[in-house]
Scaffold this motif. Sequence first.
Motif, PDB file in Angstrom:
ATOM      1  N   LEU A 139       0.816  -1.204   0.000  1.00 31.79           N
ATOM      2  CA  LEU A 139       0.000   0.000   0.000  1.00 31.79           C
ATOM      3  C   LEU A 139       0.859   1.267   0.000  1.00 31.79           C
ATOM      4  CD1 LEU A 139      -2.691  -1.092   2.625  1.00 31.79           C
ATOM      5  CD2 LEU A 139      -2.952  -0.999   0.136  1.00 31.79           C
ATOM      6  N   SER A 140       1.958   1.237   0.748  1.00 35.98           N
ATOM      7  CA  SER A 140       2.822   2.412   0.872  1.00 35.98           C
ATOM      8  C   SER A 140       3.757   2.587  -0.318  1.00 35.98           C
ATOM      9  CB  SER A 140       3.665   2.317   2.151  1.00 35.98           C
ATOM     10  OG  SER A 140       2.845   2.231   3.284  1.00 35.98           O
ATOM     11  N   LEU A 141       4.186   1.462  -0.895  1.00 38.05           N
ATOM     12  CA  LEU A 141       5.105   1.500  -2.036  1.00 38.05           C
ATOM     13  C   LEU A 141       4.569   0.615  -3.159  1.00 38.05           C
ATOM     14  CD1 LEU A 141       8.461   1.282  -0.068  1.00 38.05           C
ATOM     15  CD2 LEU A 141       7.789   3.197  -1.553  1.00 38.05           C
ATOM     16  N   PRO A 142       3.445   0.997  -3.766  1.00 40.01           N
ATOM     17  CA  PRO A 142       2.857   0.153  -4.820  1.00 40.01           C
ATOM     18  C   PRO A 142       3.783  -0.032  -6.021  1.00 40.01           C
ATOM     19  CG  PRO A 142       1.842   2.328  -4.779  1.00 40.01           C
ATOM     20  CD  PRO A 142       2.668   2.226  -3.546  1.00 40.01           C
ATOM     21  N   GLN A 143       4.674   0.944  -6.244  1.00 43.28           N
ATOM     22  CA  GLN A 143       5.635   0.846  -7.336  1.00 43.28           C
ATOM     23  C   GLN A 143       6.869   0.049  -6.927  1.00 43.28           C
ATOM     24  OE1 GLN A 143       5.381   3.311  -5.300  1.00 43.28           O
ATOM     25  NE2 GLN A 143       7.337   4.318  -4.979  1.00 43.28           N
ATOM     26  N   GLY A 144       6.967  -0.259  -5.631  1.00 40.87           N
ATOM     27  CA  GLY A 144       8.121  -0.995  -5.131  1.00 40.87           C
ATOM     28  C   GLY A 144       9.321  -0.102  -4.903  1.00 40.87           C
ATOM     29  N   ILE A 145      10.435  -0.714  -4.565  1.00 39.03           N
ATOM     30  CA  ILE A 145      11.690   0.020  -4.386  1.00 39.03           C
ATOM     31  C   ILE A 145      12.532  -0.118  -5.649  1.00 39.03           C
ATOM     32  CG2 ILE A 145      11.671  -0.305  -1.890  1.00 39.03           C
ATOM     33  CD1 ILE A 145      14.210  -2.234  -3.962  1.00 39.03           C
ATOM     34  N   ALA A 146      13.499   0.756  -5.802  1.00 38.34           N
ATOM     35  CA  ALA A 146      14.502   0.615  -6.856  1.00 38.34           C
ATOM     36  C   ALA A 146      15.811   0.218  -6.183  1.00 38.34           C
ATOM     37  CB  ALA A 146      14.666   1.917  -7.624  1.00 38.34           C
ATOM     38  N   PHE A 147      16.630  -0.521  -6.908  1.00 34.33           N
ATOM     39  CA  PHE A 147      17.882  -1.032  -6.343  1.00 34.33           C
ATOM     40  C   PHE A 147      19.063  -0.515  -7.151  1.00 34.33           C
ATOM     41  CE2 PHE A 147      21.282  -4.222  -6.130  1.00 34.33           C
ATOM     42  CZ  PHE A 147      21.420  -4.377  -4.757  1.00 34.33           C
ATOM     43  N   VAL A 148      20.062  -0.015  -6.446  1.00 32.32           N
ATOM     44  CA  VAL A 148      21.301   0.439  -7.094  1.00 32.32           C
ATOM     45  C   VAL A 148      22.455  -0.344  -6.495  1.00 32.32           C
ATOM     46  CG1 VAL A 148      22.895   2.374  -7.391  1.00 32.32           C
ATOM     47  CG2 VAL A 148      20.433   2.754  -7.612  1.00 32.32           C
ATOM     48  N   LYS A 149      23.242  -0.985  -7.349  1.00 31.57           N
ATOM     49  CA  LYS A 149      24.360  -1.775  -6.842  1.00 31.57           C
ATOM     50  C   LYS A 149      25.421  -0.873  -6.228  1.00 31.57           C
ATOM     51  CE  LYS A 149      27.237  -2.150 -11.018  1.00 31.57           C
ATOM     52  NZ  LYS A 149      27.912  -3.103 -11.930  1.00 31.57           N
ATOM     53  N   TYR A 150      26.381  -1.457  -5.560  1.00 30.79           N
ATOM     54  CA  TYR A 150      27.358  -0.696  -4.788  1.00 30.79           C
ATOM     55  C   TYR A 150      28.261   0.158  -5.674  1.00 30.79           C
ATOM     56  CZ  TYR A 150      30.902   0.680  -1.488  1.00 30.79           C
ATOM     57  OH  TYR A 150      31.745   1.437  -0.724  1.00 30.79           O
ATOM     58  N   ASN A 170      10.606   6.333  -5.580  1.00 32.19           N
ATOM     59  CA  ASN A 170      11.173   7.329  -4.670  1.00 32.19           C
ATOM     60  C   ASN A 170      11.874   6.681  -3.480  1.00 32.19           C
ATOM     61  OD1 ASN A 170       8.497   6.554  -3.790  1.00 32.19           O
ATOM     62  ND2 ASN A 170       8.617   8.165  -2.247  1.00 32.19           N
ATOM     63  N   PHE A 171      11.885   5.342  -3.440  1.00 26.76           N
ATOM     64  CA  PHE A 171      12.603   4.607  -2.391  1.00 26.76           C
ATOM     65  C   PHE A 171      13.686   3.777  -3.058  1.00 26.76           C
ATOM     66  CE2 PHE A 171      12.202   3.211   2.110  1.00 26.76           C
ATOM     67  CZ  PHE A 171      13.278   2.344   2.131  1.00 26.76           C
ATOM     68  N   ILE A 172      14.931   4.173  -2.830  1.00 32.08           N
ATOM     69  CA  ILE A 172      16.061   3.525  -3.497  1.00 32.08           C
ATOM     70  C   ILE A 172      16.957   2.872  -2.462  1.00 32.08           C
ATOM     71  CG2 ILE A 172      18.065   3.900  -4.986  1.00 32.08           C
ATOM     72  CD1 ILE A 172      16.428   6.539  -5.864  1.00 32.08           C
ATOM     73  N   ILE A 173      17.231   1.605  -2.668  1.00 28.98           N
ATOM     74  CA  ILE A 173      18.144   0.873  -1.786  1.00 28.98           C
ATOM     75  C   ILE A 173      19.517   0.809  -2.434  1.00 28.98           C
ATOM     76  CG2 ILE A 173      18.685  -1.428  -0.855  1.00 28.98           C
ATOM     77  CD1 ILE A 173      15.761  -1.784  -0.211  1.00 28.98           C
ATOM     78  N   GLU A 194      10.430   3.136   7.739  1.00 26.41           N
ATOM     79  CA  GLU A 194       9.898   2.287   8.813  1.00 26.41           C
ATOM     80  C   GLU A 194       9.126   1.095   8.247  1.00 26.41           C
ATOM     81  OE1 GLU A 194       9.223   5.504  12.465  1.00 26.41           O
ATOM     82  OE2 GLU A 194       7.678   5.263  10.924  1.00 26.41           O
ATOM     83  N   VAL A 195       8.356   1.331   7.196  1.00 28.52           N
ATOM     84  CA  VAL A 195       7.586   0.244   6.576  1.00 28.52           C
ATOM     85  C   VAL A 195       8.526  -0.807   5.996  1.00 28.52           C
ATOM     86  CG1 VAL A 195       6.037  -0.357   4.686  1.00 28.52           C
ATOM     87  CG2 VAL A 195       5.550   1.643   6.093  1.00 28.52           C
ATOM     88  N   VAL A 196       9.516  -0.369   5.241  1.00 30.66           N
ATOM     89  CA  VAL A 196      10.454  -1.304   4.607  1.00 30.66           C
ATOM     90  C   VAL A 196      11.247  -2.072   5.660  1.00 30.66           C
ATOM     91  CG1 VAL A 196      12.516  -1.471   3.157  1.00 30.66           C
ATOM     92  CG2 VAL A 196      10.605  -0.012   2.459  1.00 30.66           C
ATOM     93  N   VAL A 197      11.733  -1.371   6.670  1.00 28.76           N
ATOM     94  CA  VAL A 197      12.505  -2.022   7.726  1.00 28.76           C
ATOM     95  C   VAL A 197      11.652  -3.066   8.461  1.00 28.76           C
ATOM     96  CG1 VAL A 197      13.564  -1.635   9.995  1.00 28.76           C
ATOM     97  CG2 VAL A 197      14.185  -0.190   8.061  1.00 28.76           C
ATOM     98  N   LYS A 198      10.396  -2.747   8.733  1.00 24.08           N
ATOM     99  CA  LYS A 198       9.535  -3.696   9.435  1.00 24.08           C
ATOM    100  C   LYS A 198       9.330  -4.960   8.611  1.00 24.08           C
ATOM    101  CE  LYS A 198       5.486  -4.085  12.271  1.00 24.08           C
ATOM    102  NZ  LYS A 198       4.548  -3.326  13.119  1.00 24.08           N
ATOM    103  N   ALA A 199       9.116  -4.810   7.302  1.00 25.12           N
ATOM    104  CA  ALA A 199       8.931  -5.980   6.437  1.00 25.12           C
ATOM    105  C   ALA A 199      10.170  -6.874   6.464  1.00 25.12           C
ATOM    106  CB  ALA A 199       8.630  -5.526   5.008  1.00 25.12           C
TER     107      ALA A 199
END
Length: 227
Positions: A139-150, A170-173, A194-199
């Motif tokens: 619900l909070s991130l319907p588009q999901g997260i984006a990932f960027v390698k190191y 808008n949430f990039i790991i 907080e949502v991502v960390v809880k999951a």
Amino acid sequence: MEKEINEIKQAAGILCAKGWAEMHAGNISYRLEDDSLIVSAAGSRMKNLQVNFEENAIRVKDNGKDVEFIRFTDKEIAPTSELATHLALHQSIKENGLKYKVILHTHPDEIIALTQIKNFNSSSAINTLLWNVLPESKLSLPQGIAFVKYYTTGSRKLAEKTAAALVKSNFIIWEKHGCIVASETADGAIELIEVVVKAIKIFFIVRNAGFMPEGLTRKQLEELENI
């Protein structure tokens, strides 16, 4: 500007309380009405930003050709080492007509730990985990997260890859580094983290108990999409 400064100070305190801001880890920028940015200073600590803002933040004006630094104190301070990333993200926000004003980078343990596992070094793998174990993440991130390698901290490559990822989410790991989040407010950025960390915590709790999370069914996920 007082409202934005108070938001930054409050966010800094929350990051410290959560243990996401060890030493001088993490940084934040806030775009003002005139398009200038308030940015945390290089080497600043969030615990100091909260109580002594003037000596731990700086105002940055970027006209596309030159960057001007406006200090809140007589002391010689510079902006965060991640300034290139913040500038690139705010430029991407402007070019794509997005409403985000805040860029927040921090180091949640669980996010860094997850990306130490090769199976979770992609946005698809992480999104499947998040959505399956915690309905709120869908619900909070319907588009999901984006990932960027190191990439090296503060590098131009990291800035470029992160700006490109912002178009997707808008949430990039950042692999083995933490996360960087764009939001309309500092508090909004923290709530998403907080949502991502809880999951991720739920995932590790179930795995530590010796089980694999059952997760939501495809039908259940589709029902969430229709809310």
